[in-house]
Write an enzyme that holds these catalytic residues in place. Structure first.
Site, short mmCIF file in Angstrom:
data_model
loop_
_atom_site.label_atom_id
_atom_site.label_comp_id
_atom_site.label_asym_id
_atom_site.label_seq_id
_atom_site.Cartn_x
_atom_site.Cartn_y
_atom_site.Cartn_z
N ARG A 16 0.83 -1.21 0.00
CA ARG A 16 0.00 0.00 0.00
C ARG A 16 0.86 1.26 0.00
O ARG A 16 0.47 2.29 -0.53
CB ARG A 16 -0.86 0.04 1.27
CG ARG A 16 -2.20 -0.54 1.03
CD ARG A 16 -3.15 -0.19 2.14
NE ARG A 16 -4.30 -1.04 1.96
CZ ARG A 16 -5.04 -1.52 2.93
NH1 ARG A 16 -4.78 -1.20 4.19
NH2 ARG A 16 -6.07 -2.28 2.67
N TYR A 24 -11.00 -10.60 -10.45
CA TYR A 24 -10.69 -9.87 -9.22
C TYR A 24 -9.30 -9.23 -9.29
O TYR A 24 -9.12 -8.04 -9.04
CB TYR A 24 -10.79 -10.79 -7.99
CG TYR A 24 -10.12 -10.14 -6.82
CD1 TYR A 24 -10.73 -9.08 -6.16
CD2 TYR A 24 -8.84 -10.51 -6.42
CE1 TYR A 24 -10.09 -8.41 -5.13
CE2 TYR A 24 -8.19 -9.86 -5.40
CZ TYR A 24 -8.82 -8.81 -4.75
OH TYR A 24 -8.18 -8.14 -3.76
N CYS A 83 -21.00 -4.28 13.90
CA CYS A 83 -21.87 -3.25 13.30
C CYS A 83 -21.78 -1.93 14.06
O CYS A 83 -21.89 -0.86 13.47
CB CYS A 83 -23.31 -3.74 13.25
SG CYS A 83 -23.52 -5.14 12.13
N LEU A 140 4.19 -21.20 0.98
CA LEU A 140 2.98 -20.42 0.68
C LEU A 140 1.87 -21.29 0.10
O LEU A 140 0.70 -20.93 0.18
CB LEU A 140 3.30 -19.31 -0.34
CG LEU A 140 3.59 -17.92 0.18
CD1 LEU A 140 3.85 -16.97 -0.98
CD2 LEU A 140 2.43 -17.37 1.02
N GLY A 141 2.25 -22.41 -0.50
CA GLY A 141 1.24 -23.32 -1.05
C GLY A 141 0.64 -22.82 -2.36
O GLY A 141 1.00 -21.76 -2.86
N TYR A 142 -0.27 -23.61 -2.91
CA TYR A 142 -0.95 -23.28 -4.17
C TYR A 142 0.09 -22.80 -5.20
O TYR A 142 0.09 -21.66 -5.65
CB TYR A 142 -2.03 -22.21 -3.94
CG TYR A 142 -3.10 -22.68 -3.01
CD1 TYR A 142 -4.19 -23.42 -3.49
CD2 TYR A 142 -3.04 -22.41 -1.66
CE1 TYR A 142 -5.17 -23.88 -2.63
CE2 TYR A 142 -4.01 -22.86 -0.78
CZ TYR A 142 -5.07 -23.60 -1.28
OH TYR A 142 -6.04 -24.04 -0.42
N ASP A 200 -13.81 -9.44 -4.21
CA ASP A 200 -13.33 -10.66 -3.54
C ASP A 200 -14.37 -11.11 -2.51
O ASP A 200 -15.48 -10.56 -2.45
CB ASP A 200 -11.95 -10.41 -2.90
CG ASP A 200 -12.03 -9.47 -1.71
OD1 ASP A 200 -13.10 -8.87 -1.47
OD2 ASP A 200 -11.01 -9.33 -1.00
N GLU A 202 -1.45 -9.32 -4.53
CA GLU A 202 -2.79 -9.90 -4.70
C GLU A 202 -2.72 -11.39 -4.98
O GLU A 202 -3.54 -12.17 -4.50
CB GLU A 202 -3.56 -9.18 -5.81
CG GLU A 202 -4.00 -7.77 -5.46
CD GLU A 202 -4.99 -7.73 -4.29
OE1 GLU A 202 -5.58 -8.76 -3.94
OE2 GLU A 202 -5.15 -6.64 -3.72
N CYS A 216 -26.83 0.73 5.99
CA CYS A 216 -26.87 -0.71 5.73
C CYS A 216 -28.25 -1.31 5.99
O CYS A 216 -28.84 -1.11 7.05
CB CYS A 216 -25.84 -1.40 6.63
SG CYS A 216 -25.85 -3.18 6.51
S1 SF4 Z 1 -21.97 -3.26 6.50
FE1 SF4 Z 1 -23.84 -3.63 7.67
S2 SF4 Z 1 -23.60 -5.74 8.39
FE2 SF4 Z 1 -21.58 -5.05 7.79
S3 SF4 Z 1 -20.68 -4.26 9.68
FE3 SF4 Z 1 -21.62 -2.54 8.58
S4 SF4 Z 1 -23.62 -2.38 9.50
FE4 SF4 Z 1 -22.88 -4.40 10.03
#
Ligand code: SF4
Length: 366
Positions: free
Chosen positions: A38, A133, A212, A93-95, A151, A50, A221
């Site tokens: 980064r 991805y 959350c 690391l595998g794969y 992802d 990645e 959300c």
């Molecule tokens: S995106 Fe929604 S489900 Fe996910 S942590 Fe935030 S509030 Fe919770």
């Protein structure tokens, strides 16, 4: 609108209550983890990181990444790297198909694009080992181009944001998720937006137990405050893996341990391994096979059992540590001293337990 989302029944599919980018980016700029790729996000660095992160946890991948980039700082270096040196850099690391595809792609980049990754989503997708991805991550983070990078983290976050009941492992759900990402992604901050989504999935919107209360998107959300936040996403169970018994022999002579190179196709293709048979053998049968190879067993002791889980198969390994008389290495094998095993021969992580025994000078075995 707010009330409708909160009270909607499970099974409904509700968009978030507004654009997610402002709150998400603000959170990301304050909470983002400092990671080596980064801090210096060239397309090459993003690509290598990645690929390493596809099946490896961040904490495990970072030291590998640093070692890899130090040894192979450019695409040309990667393209030219001898196979055994590359396997050594990847050891554990595998794969390993990831490693082989990296080098194949590096050669294509040198031949076709003069050693610089192409700044085009479509061209990136044509490179060996670069799927939707990874191409999206390189395009957006490495080149700043608008592109989705969907992802598992992003699929989980979006299925909760939308309170979406669809199975996230289906191509249709992934396609829909990519379209939703693009509808929310600010073109001028494509890379940061994609990284912020992945970071939210890695740090806050966790599998099973989303935090959350700490989420910057909770006001937007559709699952917030409902049991769906922890229940989603819906994901079809994986097909069961086959279990295969494997008989391993650490054959030790005065010249070292016997190592053989695996065949060019299939699992762990082209890598070094101790002598083994991908079947469960009794001791008598195993010793008889050693004799057929021109090796004379002098003593033997049971090895500890070990298992290794690949994508589609699980190996259950057991076998013997056998002292054998001096003999030329059979065709396709070499005798390797512990120092050579440490420094020259890359043994896949599947043999971690047995590699440690071969490097153990304590005399615990024989
Ligand atoms: S995106 Fe929604 S489900 Fe996910 S942590 Fe935030 S509030 Fe919770």
């Amino acid at each position: 609108m707010k009330q409708e989302n909160r009270e909607s029944a499970p099974g409904q599919n509700c968009p978030p209550r507004g654009p997610i980018a402002p709150a998400l980016l603000e959170w990301f700029y304050r909470h983002r983890r400092s990671l080596p790729f980064r801090e210096d996000p060239t397309p090459y660095h993003i690509w290598v990181s990645e690929i390493m992160l596809q099946q490896t946890r961040m904490t495990a991948a970072v030291p590998y990444y640093l070692r890899f980039i130090q040894a192979l700082p450019t695409v040309e270096d990667l393209a030219r790297c001898p196979e055994d040196q590359l396997a050594k850099l990847w050891e554990g690391l595998g794969y390993y198909s990831r490693m082989r595809n990296l080098q194949k792609a590096a050669r294509v980049i040198c031949e076709k694009y003069g050693g610089a990754l192409p700044a085009s989503l479509e061209e990136l997708k044509k490179l060996p080992g670069v799927g939707e991805y990874t191409a999206g991550a390189i395009a957006s983070i490495g080149f700043g181009l608008p592109a989705p990078a969907v992802d598992g983290n992003v699929l989980r976050v979006f299925s909760r944001l939308w309170r979406d009941e669809r199975d996230i492992s289906t191509p249709a759900a992934k396609k829909e998720c990519a379209a939703r990402v693009m509808a929310q992604q600010p073109p001028e901050a494509a890379g940061d937006f994609n990284q912020a989504l992945m970071e939210l999935g890695a740090l806050v919107c966790l599998p099973g137990t989303p935090d959350c209360a700490a989420c910057p998107l909770k006001e937007l959300c559709s699952s917030y405050g409902t049991p769906d936040a922890a229940r989603l996403p819906v994901k079809a169970p994986r097909a069961e893996r086959k279990v295969r018994p494997v008989t391993v022999v650490l054959a030790r002579s005065e010249q070292g341990f016997l190592l053989g190179r695996r065949g060019r196709g299939g699992l762990l293709a082209g890598l070094w391994q101790p002598l083994l048979w991908e079947e469960g053998l009794e001791k008598e049968e195993t010793l008889a096979r050693l004799k057929q190879m021109g090796l004379e067993p002098e003593s033997s002791e049971a090895l500890p059992p070990a298992r290794h889980v690949f994508t589609h198969v699980e190996w259950r390994m057991s076998g013997w540590y056998c002292r054998v008389g001096q003999a030329p290495a059979p065709e396709g094998f070499v005798w390797a001293e512990p120092d050579q095993i440490r420094e020259e021969y890359a043994l896949p992580g599947a043999f971690k337990v047995y590699r440690a025994l071969m490097l153990d000078e304590s005399g615990n075995f024989l």
